[in-house]
Write an enzyme that holds these catalytic residues in place. Structure first.
Site, PDB file in Angstrom:
ATOM      1  CG  ASP A  66       5.734  -1.219  -5.133  1.00  0.00           C
ATOM      2  OD1 ASP A  66       3.626  -2.354  -5.131  1.00  0.00           O
ATOM      3  OD2 ASP A  66       5.371  -0.440  -5.486  1.00  0.00           O
TER       4      ASP A  66
ATOM      5  CG  ASP B 263       0.633   3.678  -2.355  1.00  0.00           C
ATOM      6  OD1 ASP B 263       1.319   2.458  -1.120  1.00  0.00           O
ATOM      7  OD2 ASP B 263       0.321   3.259  -3.331  1.00  0.00           O
TER       8      ASP B 263
HETATM    9  C1  GLA Z   1       3.045   1.562  -5.407  1.00  0.00           C
HETATM   10  C2  GLA Z   1       3.910   1.699  -3.726  1.00  0.00           C
HETATM   11  C3  GLA Z   1       4.327   3.309  -3.450  1.00  0.00           C
HETATM   12  C4  GLA Z   1       4.872   3.887  -4.665  1.00  0.00           C
HETATM   13  C5  GLA Z   1       4.513   3.563  -5.987  1.00  0.00           C
HETATM   14  C6  GLA Z   1       5.470   3.747  -6.783  1.00  0.00           C
HETATM   15  O1  GLA Z   1       1.760   2.403  -5.481  1.00  0.00           O
HETATM   16  O2  GLA Z   1       2.912   1.311  -3.184  1.00  0.00           O
HETATM   17  O3  GLA Z   1       3.916   3.155  -1.623  1.00  0.00           O
HETATM   18  O4  GLA Z   1       6.560   2.857  -4.203  1.00  0.00           O
HETATM   19  O5  GLA Z   1       4.706   2.634  -6.493  1.00  0.00           O
HETATM   20  O6  GLA Z   1       5.033   3.654  -8.449  1.00  0.00           O
END
Ligand code: GLA
Length: 698
Positions: free
Chosen positions: A450, A518
């Site tokens: 990420d 997300d």
């Molecule tokens: C980002 C990712 C999510 C999750 C969060 C965790 O927003 O896109 O899927 O992994 O971080 O903090």
């Protein structure tokens, strides 16, 4: 067959892909000019085209025709794809042709500056199984330091058409990849990311047509830049009617010093011409990604479970073990523990950078959970964010200099975090070391990588050439991923940046799938997936089924609808399975089993976006004798049923058996009159149709 030829009589290079040609000419003054990008040309046709001398403009216009990379210098007034300043303060370049190399599918055209020891090489590569043309640039300096303010990978030019329209992808966090189409203004239109990431706001994919193309017909010229940091593409439509665009890494205002003996190599910028509409363009890109970008094309992506929406930061061994048991029952094949497993990471305020399991949450480390997940027959995956640090972390307390920062300026926190400067060799070495150790010690099969914020104050005090970090950070990410994959051949990686903020051909060269967004609301996802599918195949599109009502939108939708939308990609589940009633767990297990049956078609088949009649949208995947159709009807205005869905991809001379009903249909009838869809009543209705070709009709 693909071919690369130099026709010396016209100083012309002709590149053939299976169904397109690309031609470039060397002018009398050694300028490399664009001639043709479109349908196949014979050498004689290319010669005829090369014989046309562009009308000379007025004394107020760029001289000559469009160039393959328009540099600053001389009578050039468009957006410069190469801008340099020499040590003596002189700007601009004047080229002398210095030969070319043709090696298999690779053409390199060399141009030397007439005075300064600077060489530009334009690179082209074609493949025998794709119409995609890969281009990139190298610039080599063998003299005093040169300041580079722009170095694009390629410029692309369209033939004259009556009009031009652009298709591009825009968005934000939770709303990535929204497709927009608009007339190309007579202006310079800039698409860019200044975030240090590919970005949610704009994606470096661009398609241009003459305004008449549609899903299944019309000429489309599209390009995609393989770069995961800041970038810029400038689309220029002149009042005289020419449309070109130039693009590459870095945004405006950055400068890089090219020292003596150094070569700057740009990322790939790939282009694809198709005569058969946006659908064919996407299918061309999908095939290219499968054959030439992803590393494990023969694999299928496993059905994944991810803990994020279920547990947020409340991650511990008992909770994850309980989720894993339920996930295994559903048929999940890869169990991924998301954020919250390490350091003091009980919220987004602390712990990023301290990559050891939190002892309160995992008293014996991650190995017992990894072993349990493996015992349940699943692969084990883990979330990491290697480029970031919370100021409240042991890492930051020990190494405050490791972050991007600028003297006399604040350190802007976003999501309570700062960006580590991976252009620093010590920071990059640290990142590789802990990632390698983590994967080795815990038997990790999968990393979700990420990157949850944009760059700010991107400086490097004490470094003589600080803007280089905008390139070198991204290169370091690539190198770490490449090394990890070489050291751990079983390891698979998911690219993520707050959802789909880092989706491009560069990251896909070293990852296996992308976390699309997300936003897991299936209604929103239909649009997001539609945009994503313009460039990327379903096999790399992470898509989860989560709880209802949706956490982002509060919209309630049936489980079947959520599954049917997610089944158009690499299926995952992200809900809190401990709260799903028994009948939903049973239904989910059946839908996972169905997905596994249709997965070869979804992940290895050919995708057709089907428009439907406005209330309905659908995608069909054709693979060998199978056709899988997923159709979604988010709302039913006036309660009307959607019209039958024309399955124009079917072979009209074949018959198809619907494996759900057993009925046999004629391909011609389904293509023309359409397939009546057995949709449940009401909103959020969906259907999956699985057809198998049975016989040729007499
Ligand atoms: C980002 C990712 C999510 C999750 C969060 C965790 O927003 O896109 O899927 O992994 O971080 O903090």
């Amino acid at each position: 067959m693909p071919d690369l030829r130099f026709l010396p009589d016209q100083r012309l290079w002709l590149l053939d892909t299976p169904s397109t040609s690309y031609a470039v000419r060397l002018d009398e003054d050694d300028t490399v000019r664009h001639l043709h990008w479109g349908a196949r040309l014979t050498p004689d046709q290319a010669r005829e085209l090369a014989g046309r001398i562009p009308a000379s403009g007025s004394s107020f216009d760029t001289a000559g025709g469009p160039e393959e990379l328009g540099a600053e210098g001389g009578a050039r007034f468009g957006p410069a794809g190469l801008q340099v300043r020499f040590a003596d303060g002189s700007r601009g370049v004047e080229w002398r042709y210095a030969g070319h190399d043709i090696d298999e599918g690779h053409l390199a055209v060399h141009l030397d500056d007439r005075h300064y020891p600077l060489r530009l090489t334009l690179h082209y590569r074609v493949h025998d199984d794709s119409d995609v043309i890969e281009r990139w640039t190298t610039v080599t300096n063998t003299g005093d330091p040169v300041t580079v303010t722009r170095c694009d990978s390629a410029a692309w030019t369209l033939p004259h058409r009556a009009d031009y329209r652009m298709s591009h992808l825009v968005g934000a966090w939770n709303s990535e990849f929204r497709l927009r189409r608009a007339e190309v203004p007579v202006a310079e239109t800039v698409f860019t990311s200044r975030t240090g990431l590919t970005s949610h706001q704009a994606n470096p994919w661009l398609a241009v047509d003459d305004g008449t193309a549609a899903e299944e017909y019309g000429e489309v010229w599209s390009t995609a830049l393989a770069w995961s940091g800041s970038w810029r593409i400038t689309l220029h439509r002149t009042p005289a009617g020419r449309t070109t665009w130039t693009g590459g890494h870095g945004h405006e205002g950055l400068t890089w010093t090219l020292r003596q003996g150094e070569t700057l190599e740009t990322p790939l910028y790939a282009g694809l011409y198709t005569a058969d509409g946006f659908g064919a363009a996407s299918r061309g890109w999908h095939a290219y990604v499968s054959r030439h970008v992803v590393e494990h094309p023969a694999e299928v992506r496993p059905v994944l479970y991810n803990s994020w929406e279920a547990t947020g930061f409340d991650v511990d061994e008992p909770g994850q073990t309980a989720l894993a048991a339920r996930a295994a029952r559903l048929g999940v094949e890869l169990f991924v523990v998301d954020d919250g497993w390490f350091g003091e990471r009980v919220s987004d305020h602390a712990g990023l950078g301290d990559w050891t399991p939190n002892p309160d949450r995992f008293p014996d480390g991650l190995r017992p959970l990894a072993a349990e997940v493996h015992r349940l027959g699943m692969l084990f995956g883990l979330w990491v964010e290697p480029e970031m640090v919370n100021p409240d972390s042991d890492l930051y307390r020990a190494h405050p200099d490791w972050v991007l920062h600028t003297a006399h300026r604040g350190r802007t926190e976003m999501r309570n975090q700062l960006v580590l400067n991976l252009a620093r060799p010590d920071t990059a070495a640290w990142a590789y070391e802990w990632l390698d150790r983590l994967v080795t010690e815990n038997d990790i099969d999968f990393l979700k990588w990420d990157a949850n914020r944009a760059f700010t104050e991107a400086g490097w005090p004490g470094n003589a050439d600080p803007d280089r970090l905008w390139l070198d950070h991204t290169r370091a990410v690539y190198q770490i991923m490449d090394r990890l994959r070489a050291a751990h051949p079983r390891l698979r990686i998911e690219a993520c940046s707050g959802g789909g903020g880092r989706a491009d051909l560069g990251i896909l060269t070293r990852t296996d799938q992308i976390w699309t967004s997300d936003n897991t609301d299936p209604v929103d996802r239909i649009g997001i997936q539609h945009g994503f599918s313009q460039l990327f195949p379903a096999r790399v599109m992470g898509a989860w089924v989560t709880d209802s009502p949706n956490v982002a939108t509060a919209r309630a939708t049936p489980l079947r609808f959520r599954f049917h939308v997610a089944m158009a990609g690499a299926l995952g589940i992200g809900g809190d399975l401990t709260t799903w009633p028994e009948e939903e767990l049973k239904e989910a297990a059946e839908l996972v089993a169905t997905y596994k049956r249709i997965r070869p078609a979804v992940q290895h088949g050919t995708a057709y976006r089907l428009g439907g009649d406005g209330t309905l949208s659908a995608v069909a995947f054709a693979h060998e004798d199978e056709v899988v159709v997923l159709a979604w009807c988010p709302s039913r205005p006036f309660g009307h049923d959607p019209a039958p869905l024309p399955l124009t991809l079917l072979d009209p001379s074949a018959s198809y058996r619907d494996t759900g009903t057993g009925a046999v249909h004629s391909g011609a009838v389904l293509a023309d009159a359409g397939m009546p869809l057995d949709l449940p009543p009401g909103d959020h209705a969906s259907v999956l149709v699985h057809l198998v070709r049975v016989a040729q009709e007499g």
